[in-house]
Scaffold this active site. Sequence first.
Site, PDB file in Angstrom:
ATOM      1  N   HIS A 186      32.757  26.857  89.073  1.00  0.00           N
ATOM      2  CA  HIS A 186      31.380  26.498  88.305  1.00  0.00           C
ATOM      3  C   HIS A 186      31.314  25.224  87.918  1.00  0.00           C
ATOM      4  O   HIS A 186      32.262  24.694  87.388  1.00  0.00           O
ATOM      5  CB  HIS A 186      31.549  27.398  87.224  1.00  0.00           C
ATOM      6  CG  HIS A 186      31.547  29.019  87.457  1.00  0.00           C
ATOM      7  ND1 HIS A 186      30.291  29.792  87.097  1.00  0.00           N
ATOM      8  CD2 HIS A 186      32.280  29.901  88.112  1.00  0.00           C
ATOM      9  CE1 HIS A 186      30.521  30.983  87.612  1.00  0.00           C
ATOM     10  NE2 HIS A 186      31.644  31.153  88.099  1.00  0.00           N
ATOM     11  N   GLN A 219      28.683  35.322  87.139  1.00  0.00           N
ATOM     12  CA  GLN A 219      29.618  35.720  88.248  1.00  0.00           C
ATOM     13  C   GLN A 219      29.910  37.297  87.924  1.00  0.00           C
ATOM     14  O   GLN A 219      29.997  38.141  88.919  1.00  0.00           O
ATOM     15  CB  GLN A 219      30.852  34.939  88.254  1.00  0.00           C
ATOM     16  CG  GLN A 219      31.745  35.402  89.660  1.00  0.00           C
ATOM     17  CD  GLN A 219      32.993  34.503  89.676  1.00  0.00           C
ATOM     18  OE1 GLN A 219      32.520  33.217  89.277  1.00  0.00           O
ATOM     19  NE2 GLN A 219      34.156  34.698  90.015  1.00  0.00           N
ATOM     20  N   CYS A 221      24.179  29.238  87.858  1.00  0.00           N
ATOM     21  CA  CYS A 221      24.575  29.647  86.775  1.00  0.00           C
ATOM     22  C   CYS A 221      23.617  29.861  85.564  1.00  0.00           C
ATOM     23  O   CYS A 221      22.824  28.727  85.585  1.00  0.00           O
ATOM     24  CB  CYS A 221      25.672  28.675  86.106  1.00  0.00           C
ATOM     25  SG  CYS A 221      25.988  29.078  84.139  1.00  0.00           S
ATOM     26  N   GLU A 222      23.248  31.164  85.319  1.00  0.00           N
ATOM     27  CA  GLU A 222      22.114  31.127  84.372  1.00  0.00           C
ATOM     28  C   GLU A 222      21.885  30.273  83.167  1.00  0.00           C
ATOM     29  O   GLU A 222      21.145  29.987  82.353  1.00  0.00           O
ATOM     30  CB  GLU A 222      21.525  32.480  84.143  1.00  0.00           C
ATOM     31  CG  GLU A 222      22.509  33.388  83.335  1.00  0.00           C
ATOM     32  CD  GLU A 222      22.058  34.621  82.790  1.00  0.00           C
ATOM     33  OE1 GLU A 222      22.298  35.227  81.750  1.00  0.00           O
ATOM     34  OE2 GLU A 222      21.344  35.253  83.774  1.00  0.00           O
ATOM     35  N   HIS A 223      23.146  29.926  82.594  1.00  0.00           N
ATOM     36  CA  HIS A 223      23.446  29.206  81.557  1.00  0.00           C
ATOM     37  C   HIS A 223      23.169  27.793  81.590  1.00  0.00           C
ATOM     38  O   HIS A 223      22.460  27.074  80.450  1.00  0.00           O
ATOM     39  CB  HIS A 223      24.686  29.532  80.741  1.00  0.00           C
ATOM     40  CG  HIS A 223      25.136  30.909  80.598  1.00  0.00           C
ATOM     41  ND1 HIS A 223      26.370  31.245  80.408  1.00  0.00           N
ATOM     42  CD2 HIS A 223      24.223  31.858  80.062  1.00  0.00           C
ATOM     43  CE1 HIS A 223      26.302  32.409  80.184  1.00  0.00           C
ATOM     44  NE2 HIS A 223      25.158  32.832  79.835  1.00  0.00           N
ATOM     45  N   HIS A 224      23.311  27.176  82.520  1.00  0.00           N
ATOM     46  CA  HIS A 224      23.151  25.756  82.729  1.00  0.00           C
ATOM     47  C   HIS A 224      22.190  25.287  83.842  1.00  0.00           C
ATOM     48  O   HIS A 224      21.895  24.002  84.113  1.00  0.00           O
ATOM     49  CB  HIS A 224      24.455  25.054  82.794  1.00  0.00           C
ATOM     50  CG  HIS A 224      25.384  25.144  81.665  1.00  0.00           C
ATOM     51  ND1 HIS A 224      26.459  26.000  81.651  1.00  0.00           N
ATOM     52  CD2 HIS A 224      25.421  24.425  80.450  1.00  0.00           C
ATOM     53  CE1 HIS A 224      26.771  26.147  80.311  1.00  0.00           C
ATOM     54  NE2 HIS A 224      26.306  25.087  79.696  1.00  0.00           N
ATOM     55  N   CYS A 242      29.408  23.886  86.055  1.00  0.00           N
ATOM     56  CA  CYS A 242      29.232  23.821  84.629  1.00  0.00           C
ATOM     57  C   CYS A 242      30.451  23.652  83.863  1.00  0.00           C
ATOM     58  O   CYS A 242      30.417  23.140  82.730  1.00  0.00           O
ATOM     59  CB  CYS A 242      28.307  25.413  84.080  1.00  0.00           C
ATOM     60  SG  CYS A 242      29.187  26.507  84.352  1.00  0.00           S
TER      61      CYS A 242
END
Length: 198
Positions: free
Chosen positions: A156, A128, A87-90, A158
Amino acid sequence: MHSNAALQLVPPSPDRDVAAAEIAAAAFLRALGISLESEGLRDTPARMARGYAELLTPRTFDLTTFPNDEGYDELVMCRNLPIRSVCEHHMLPFTGTAHIGYLPGDRIIGLSKLARIAEHFACRPQLQERLTKQIAECLVEHLQPRGVGVVIEAEHSCMTLRGVHATGSATITSTLLGALRDDARSRQEFFALADVNA
């Protein structure tokens, strides 16, 4: 791509410095109060750096297609293709399965290449939603089928390991292009074979 039987998909080639990543991983762990003095943790920064390098490095492969000499015009589907990404956010992993189908045009694709395409786009910081769309658009661009459908179902970390702690939750995304988007019967067949309620 009608004139070529194979196209090589090459991963993006950003500068990679695994040694620098190892140093950064050690600093990261120490900043969180984790001592690296014990035997079990001494090599953890190196393992972290190598692990993330593997997760974020897609392999080069040939996108092999073949003439559709028999004129096959029904849905071709590969189900339960494993997906693993970050996941690019976490920068935490998400894992699951992809169901990829297409309605052939003039060419058909080597079936293993459907899994390779999914892996190619998954090996980078991702969303995703974007991953689902990239797989479908790659097939349209290089295979020129009459229709493409992609469904991804993933868990996920995250969401499950932090924050809301939604253990057991799944995220489902889909992209439908061409006849699989425009024709209700083809769309229904795709979702039925993907075992997803339309």
